[in-house]
Design an enzyme around this catalytic site. Sequence first.
Site, PDB file in Angstrom:
ATOM      1  CB  SER A  37      -0.930   0.008   1.218  1.00 15.70           C
ATOM      2  OG  SER A  37      -0.194  -0.132   2.421  1.00 15.70           O
ATOM      3  N   GLY A  74      -1.854  -4.268   1.051  1.00 16.28           N
ATOM      4  CA  GLY A  74      -1.967  -5.465   1.880  1.00 16.28           C
ATOM      5  C   GLY A  74      -1.038  -6.594   1.504  1.00 16.28           C
ATOM      6  CG  ASN A 103       1.104  -5.235   4.551  1.00  7.41           C
ATOM      7  OD1 ASN A 103       0.521  -4.483   5.322  1.00  7.41           O
ATOM      8  ND2 ASN A 103       1.166  -4.989   3.245  1.00  7.41           N
ATOM      9  CG  ASP A 184      -4.200   4.390   8.037  1.00  9.09           C
ATOM     10  OD1 ASP A 184      -3.332   5.276   8.158  1.00  9.09           O
ATOM     11  OD2 ASP A 184      -4.335   3.717   6.997  1.00  9.09           O
ATOM     12  CG  HIS A 187      -1.644   3.493   4.628  1.00  7.31           C
ATOM     13  ND1 HIS A 187      -2.542   2.857   5.455  1.00  7.31           N
ATOM     14  CD2 HIS A 187      -1.065   2.526   3.872  1.00  7.31           C
ATOM     15  CE1 HIS A 187      -2.525   1.551   5.213  1.00  7.31           C
ATOM     16  NE2 HIS A 187      -1.638   1.330   4.248  1.00  7.31           N
TER      17      HIS A 187
END
Length: 210
Positions: A37, A74, A103, A184, A187
Amino acid sequence: MLARLKKYTVGALAAFALAASGSAYSAPKTVLVVGDSLSAEYGLARGSGWVALLEQRLKAQKIDARIVNASISGDTTSGGRTRLPALLQQHKPNLVVLELGANDGLRGLPVNAAEDNLRTMISLAQKNRAKVLLVGMRMPPNYGRAYTERFSGMYKELAGELKVPLVPFMLEGVAQEPANFQADRLHPLATAHPTILNNIWPQFAPLIKE
């Protein structure tokens, strides 16, 4: 007449060879970005992530290169390892930028497995005559000192072992400031992506200019 025809044929072949040589020399290089991402513009307007900014910089510097962004939000090193063979066959890149592992770390997956996946990907790209740029990541300190050190260390170890250039931490100058992130807190905002590109560019530029 025969002598003239022979002379013409030789000249035409020479011209064709020169044109073909020139065409091959001027062919754009293909850059394949395989990431997650952080490279797939998660939560951003299209064209505002570091990969798009990289493409803009290449054009501004009149560097003839085609960017293929095969990043998926992801994705893990395991997913990248699965996808890479087909990507190499399809795009035949001159340069592969590997930006994976975040991740794996956030999920607390074994570092040894991530390292093996990245090693396999680097080796496969090299066997396909592509140069490789490895983009490193670090984990937050709440994952524990042993894990965070082992995680960040695997990038350095792989770069030394397989002799590929390394961006030690793509979020250098970004991760230290919470205001650089989306809600979040994972990011980066679009305003942080020029810094990300500036972290990657010093290692990327020599590879694309060779």
